[in-house]
Write an enzyme that holds these catalytic residues in place. Sequence first.
Site: not given
Ligand code: GLA
Length: 743
Positions: A481, A551
């Site tokens: 991420d 997301d």
């Molecule tokens: C980001 C990702 C999510 C999740 C969060 C965790 O927002 O896109 O899918 O993994 O971080 O903190």
Amino acid sequence: MCLRTCVGLMVLVVAMMAGMAKAESNNAKVSYDATARVFRLDADRVSYVFGVNENDQLQTLYWGSKLAEGDSFKRAHSARGTSSFDPSVNATLQEYLGWGGGAYVEPDLKVTFPDGNRDLVLHYVSHHIEGNGLTIVVKDISRNIFVTLAYEMDAKTGVLARSAKIENRTSAPLTIEQASAATWNLPGDADYQLYYLTGRWAGEWNLQHQAILPGKTVLESRRGSTGDETNPWFAIERGTSADEDMGEVWFGALGWSGSWQIAVEQGSERQVRVTGGFTPFDFAYRLAPGGALETPKFYAGYSREGVGGASRLLHQFELGSVVPGAPRNHVRPVIYNSWEATGFEVNEAGQEALAERAASIGVERFVMDDGWFGERKNDTAGLGDWEVNSAKFPHGLSPLIGKVHSLGMDFGLWVEPEMINRDSELYRKHPDWVLGFPGRPQTEARHQLVLNLARPDVRAYVYEFLDKLLSTYDIAFLKWDYNRNWSEPGWPAVAPEDQKKVYVDYVRNLYGILADLRAKHPKVEIESCSGGGARVDLGIIHYTDEVWPSDNTDPFDRLSIQNGFTYAYAPRLMMAWVTDSPNWVNRRSTSLEYRFLSSMQGGLGIGANLNGWTEDDFKVAKKMVEQYKQIRATVQNGALYRLISPLGGSEWSVTESVSSDRRDAVVFAFLHSSQMGHAYPRVFPRGLDQRATYRVHALDGQLTSDSATVASGEYWMHNGLSIDLRGDFQAAVVTLVEEEAHR
Ligand code: GLA
């Protein structure tokens, strides 16, 4: 035997006598006509031709549909400037333009020499042909700055990769202020349409469309990484076609995960040029004597089948040539991810319980998301401390991983290696490891700062902790991420004149870490996530197996998000999760079937809180996962046709995937809400073998009662499918499978 060899030799001799040099490999061909000084690259259905003109400039001559073998080009001649205000250099379609000699159009390379000279005029020096590849060396007319231009055409798709390597062979340092990979000159024509992709967090992948008029459209990221505001992809259509699978389209994408720019320009000569590479904004790269800077690759291709055909070529190219392990044609596993179920509250018992439930519906990979390390109780702390949290996992991760394996799944883990919270051991020890200017505020986003990966010690730290994790535990997958963009991009540890190298060196080190990890742990797969789709480009997908597009997991919003995504990137790369209803983004309620069908158009994941599911939910999910496994090879690796677009408030949307041998196809149909009692529109599949016989089957949902069940490809493509969808947020999936007996 002798006959073939002798004839071959004769052809070679004749070709040499005519001043021709040729290299052929797997249907891609590079040739050079020494008399006319013309280079030609051919592959698939594309030809690309350029020459060396009387001023020793490299000049584009042709890019488009494949020409006949015998078509030849005369020597290139520079264009005449139209007046004293428009020197020839702007009107001549140059392949790679130095800023100098009166250039006003977007240059590929701009340099400042230590004596203040900023004039750069690049002339042809030499070339080398090898396999599908061609390299050409150009050099400034008086100074020893050399640029090696690389061209490589993909045999299967005709997608051409171009890049440049700039070398300082003078005796003093010089500063590069702008460096592109390539300029693409389109055939002279004023009537072009530009497509590009824009977005923001949880609202990525919006397809934009506008006429190209005189002036310049700059697609760009100044964010230090790819960004989701615009994606480094474009498509340009000649004229406007009513059908997305018709018309001539030139398209391209940059392989770079840092700040970038693609400038689409129509100059005073009404000539459309596309120039792309590092963004010149805040760019300066000091090259010491003997030093070199390589640009990213800029890939581009041509389709006669509209933007639809362009995306199918790009998908084929990505899966066949760009992704790790290409062209291995495998399928993505069905994953479960804990994020939306547990947030930061992960622990051994909770994850094991979720794993049991996930396994019961056929999940193949269990991924534990954020929260497992350091003092990570929420997003204010812990990033940077990649030790397993002993309160949450008293015996490390082994018991959980063992449990996941015993359930027949492999194990994946979330990491965010490039980030740091101020509240972390790492920050307390190394506050100087972050990007920033001394004495100036450092802007936090999600309570985190960006580690300066350009620093060798930071690169080493990140590689070592990941290598240790992968060596200690049996981890099959990392969700990598990256939850913010840069601010205050200072690098105080190096001389001020070298600090802006951070834009290049950071990304090179990121790629280096990914490459080193993959080499040492070849079975590990990686997902690129950036709070959704903010780091998706052909650079990162060379090192990662899949990406997280957004997301936003609302299944209806996802139809548009996924639609936009697939203009540039293959469905196999696109992870799509089934999450809880009502959705957290917009409180929209949808059925579990609808959520599954929306997500089944890419790599399927489940991100719902399985602890809250009813027995019925588990039954439905199990059935849908089974269905997905039947069709996923075609969905993930097949040719995608966007039959009815979800955009513009459409009541319906339909996609179709056709397997590469055309023996089966999968059609997904979605209904937003029935209005005025209209029947669902007839769906006309594409890409089938017209003479083959296919059996239609509604895997989920139903066809109307008068539908045929077995008919020719011709019948289905022209008479269509009649799908029975009524109500709100309804969906169906229909397969067309070729009948063995009729083959
Ligand atoms: C980001 C990702 C999510 C999740 C969060 C965790 O927002 O896109 O899918 O993994 O971080 O903190």
